[in-house]
Design a protein around this motif. Structure first.
Motif, PDB file in Angstrom:
ATOM      1  N   UNK A   1      12.320   0.359 -25.268  1.00 36.38           N
ATOM      2  CA  UNK A   1      14.270  -0.358 -25.313  1.00 36.38           C
ATOM      3  C   UNK A   1      15.139   0.139 -24.186  1.00 36.38           C
ATOM      4  N   UNK A   2      14.383   0.698 -23.084  1.00 33.13           N
ATOM      5  CA  UNK A   2      14.749   0.304 -22.100  1.00 33.13           C
ATOM      6  C   UNK A   2      14.296  -0.915 -21.028  1.00 33.13           C
ATOM      7  N   UNK A   3      14.561  -1.795 -22.010  1.00 30.72           N
ATOM      8  CA  UNK A   3      14.457  -3.827 -21.126  1.00 30.72           C
ATOM      9  C   UNK A   3      14.219  -3.985 -19.792  1.00 30.72           C
ATOM     10  N   UNK A   4      15.697  -3.393 -19.035  1.00 27.31           N
ATOM     11  CA  UNK A   4      15.698  -3.218 -17.666  1.00 27.31           C
ATOM     12  C   UNK A   4      14.857  -2.085 -15.896  1.00 27.31           C
ATOM     13  N   UNK A   5      14.253  -0.999 -17.710  1.00 25.53           N
ATOM     14  CA  UNK A   5      13.375  -0.377 -17.038  1.00 25.53           C
ATOM     15  C   UNK A   5      11.816  -1.290 -17.064  1.00 25.53           C
ATOM     16  N   UNK A   6      11.765  -1.337 -17.750  1.00 22.72           N
ATOM     17  CA  UNK A   6       9.763  -2.073 -17.665  1.00 22.72           C
ATOM     18  C   UNK A   6      10.302  -3.002 -16.973  1.00 22.72           C
ATOM     19  N   UNK A   7      11.382  -4.473 -17.540  1.00 25.61           N
ATOM     20  CA  UNK A   7      10.885  -5.532 -16.457  1.00 25.61           C
ATOM     21  C   UNK A   7      10.443  -5.028 -15.538  1.00 25.61           C
ATOM     22  N   UNK A   8      11.500  -3.739 -14.416  1.00 25.99           N
ATOM     23  CA  UNK A   8      11.482  -3.758 -12.917  1.00 25.99           C
ATOM     24  C   UNK A   8       9.876  -3.206 -12.638  1.00 25.99           C
ATOM     25  N   UNK A   9       9.784  -2.460 -13.625  1.00 25.89           N
ATOM     26  CA  UNK A   9       8.506  -2.214 -13.279  1.00 25.89           C
ATOM     27  C   UNK A   9       7.043  -2.988 -13.128  1.00 25.89           C
ATOM     28  N   UNK A  10       7.648  -3.873 -14.138  1.00 20.58           N
ATOM     29  CA  UNK A  10       6.360  -5.318 -14.732  1.00 20.58           C
ATOM     30  C   UNK A  10       5.954  -6.240 -13.056  1.00 20.58           C
ATOM     31  N   UNK A  11       7.782  -6.268 -12.706  1.00 21.93           N
ATOM     32  CA  UNK A  11       7.936  -7.075 -11.039  1.00 21.93           C
ATOM     33  C   UNK A  11       6.923  -6.709 -10.552  1.00 21.93           C
TER      34      UNK A  11
END
Length: 497
Positions: A403-413
């Motif tokens: 649900x936290x798209x911004x959180x997982x995107x930052x982690x994936x980066x």
């Protein structure tokens, strides 16, 4: 492969199998065991068998079709030369001293090919207390499947040779049919065996037990220890290390034991006594899988601490032999470092990070676990999707879990920056060998149990086949690797097996 039902024609070799029994636990003497005969069950039938486990003890080809083997592994007849015994132990249950316990529904048939052979559910023993000594089909199928599944995952465990069933009724929360699991292990000795003799001040028996374990399973403890008492401290240190490594594996794969009493802790660092266990669905660090655990003592994230507490109980039991508080403390001191090192190594493999990758991998892992917990992301599916994403370069299916798209995107980066330090194919291969596609989720076991209660053992066989190679894709079995159905959240697993 597993035979899901008996076949009519026994093989001649299987019908005359005579184990080459070896000296074992029963030879320690009457202070340690009671001779007990198994109690027969009417009209037994095969539910499931493990050819791999059978090979460990030299069972001949075709044993799964032998009426003689069916009778022996149900407890209706004795294997030639077998001397069934129940062992005596004590222990702490849910953190409280429970006093004398013992094998209330298990019988040790003997040792052959370096493996102890044990029936679970074969009737009352002198240690059954108020119990009937029986096991039910439901819990027996769960133990059979999970024992062999854990072995396939590379996690130390007792093994399950077979499950046999009977129409005989057993009273639990409701009337259920009886079953017997035949189990294998190099030893079924528990922390509680040591606690029993220590609590009674029986130092001679305590020493005999420790010497037996060292001689059979930890010979280096005596060879390298020096003074006699140092061998017992070395034993405690070796058990501490094995237990720490086992707990690291449980936490990495998402396995909840559910009832980590000291009498359920193996002196060999094996996963022992599959009762109210569960593999995580949604990642919830505080998940309690045992309905009987009202206080959450054995919640998933508490398992390493409970193991540490249990090791202190073992140390306390061994103190009459070690006779040196500082030596005992030193033997226990490596637990946390061993656990953390082993766990981080396992999680790095799950992330596909080789030894040469430099970065704050521990911090990266903690960030990820926090994201998984916040959105209650499915634990096995996340890791498998991440493995496939690294292989293909497409992380869309991973993002869809959060649900936290911004959180997982930052982690994936940050994660992909670490991945860029090594060859992508190596990382993907490591991950696909570290993150199973198939684990024994509660709903999968429940579906197999419901079918088995109607006489259909095909799902037991299907699950055994999938779980024997849990990292393979197994085309056509997407449903077995998919999200649990809504009804799975209402399954209740307790100690009442």
């Amino acid at each position: 492969m597993t035979d899901s039902a008996p076949s009519p024609a026994p093989t001649r070799d299987a019908s005359v199998w005579c184990p080459a029994w070896q000296d074992g636990f029963a030879d320690l003497g009457p202070a340690f065991v009671r001779d007990v005969l198994p109690q027969p069950l009417a009209d037994p039938y095969w539910v499931g068998t493990s050819a791999q486990a059978g090979a460990l003890i030299g069972l001949p080809e075709g044993w799964q079709r032998s009426p003689e083997m069916l009778a022996a592994f149900t407890g209706n007849t004795l294997l030639p030369g077998s001397r069934p015994v129940a062992t005596i132990y004590s222990g702490h249950q849910f953190g409280v001293w429970a006093g004398q316990l013992g094998d209330g529904r298990a019988l040790l048939l003997g040792q052959t090919c370096g493996q102890e052979l044990q029936l679970k559910g074969s009737g009352r023993t002198p240690f059954s207390r108020m119990g009937d000594g029986r096991a039910v089909l439901r819990s027996s199928i769960r133990e059979f499947l999970c024992s062999e599944a854990m072995h396939a995952l590379g996690i130390p465990t007792t093994r399950a040779l077979c499950v046999t069933g009977s129409p005989a009724l057993v009273a639990r929360e409701e009337l259920e049919t009886a079953a017997v699991v035949t189990r294998l292990a190099e030893s079924f000795i528990r922390f509680g065996h040591f606690e029993h003799f220590a609590a009674r001040g029986h130092t001679d028996e305590l020493r005999a037990l420790a010497d037996h374990v060292i001689e059979r399973h930890y010979p280096a403890c005596r060879a390298n220890a020096g003074p006699q008492r140092a061998a017992y401290a070395a034993l405690l240190e070796a058990v501490t290390e094995r237990t720490a490594r086992l707990l690291a594996q449980w936490q990495a794969v998402g396995f909840c034991h559910g009832v980590m009493n000291t009498d359920n802790m193996s002196i060999l660092g094996l996963t022992l006594d599959y009762g109210p266990f569960q593999f995580l669905d949604a990642y919830d660090p505080g998940h309690i899988c045992n309905h009987s655990d009202a206080q959450g003592r054995y919640a998933f994230d508490r398992q390493p601490t409970v193991a540490w507490w249990n090791l202190h109980r073992l140390a306390q039991a061994l103190m009459p032999l070690i006779d040196d508080v500082q030596a005992a403390q030193s033997a226990l001191a490596g637990y946390e470092a061993t656990l953390n090192h082993a766990y981080l190594a396992l999680m790095r493999a799950k992330l596909g990070l080789g030894a040469a990758v430099q970065g704050d991998d521990a911090g990266l892992l903690q960030q990820l676990l926090a994201l998984l917990a916040a959105d209650r992301v499915d634990y096995p599916i996340f890791w498998r999707r991440l493995s496939q994403a690294v292989a293909t370069g497409d992380f869309g299916a991973v993002r869809d879990l959060f649900l936290d798209g911004a959180g997982i995107d930052a982690w994936l980066l940050t994660y992909q920056e670490l991945l860029a330090q090594q060859e992508r194919g190596f990382a993907a291969d490591l991950m696909l060998r570290s993150n199973p596609r198939f684990v024994l989720r509660n709903h999968l076991a429940e579906q197999a149990i419901r079918a088995a209660k109607l006489g259909d053992f095909s799902e037991v066989q299907t699950l055994q086949t999938l779980l024997a190679r849990p990292f393979d894709e197994h085309p056509g079995h997407d449903a077995h690797a998919g999200f649990p159905p809504d009804w799975a959240a209402h399954l209740s697993i307790s100690c009442s097996s």
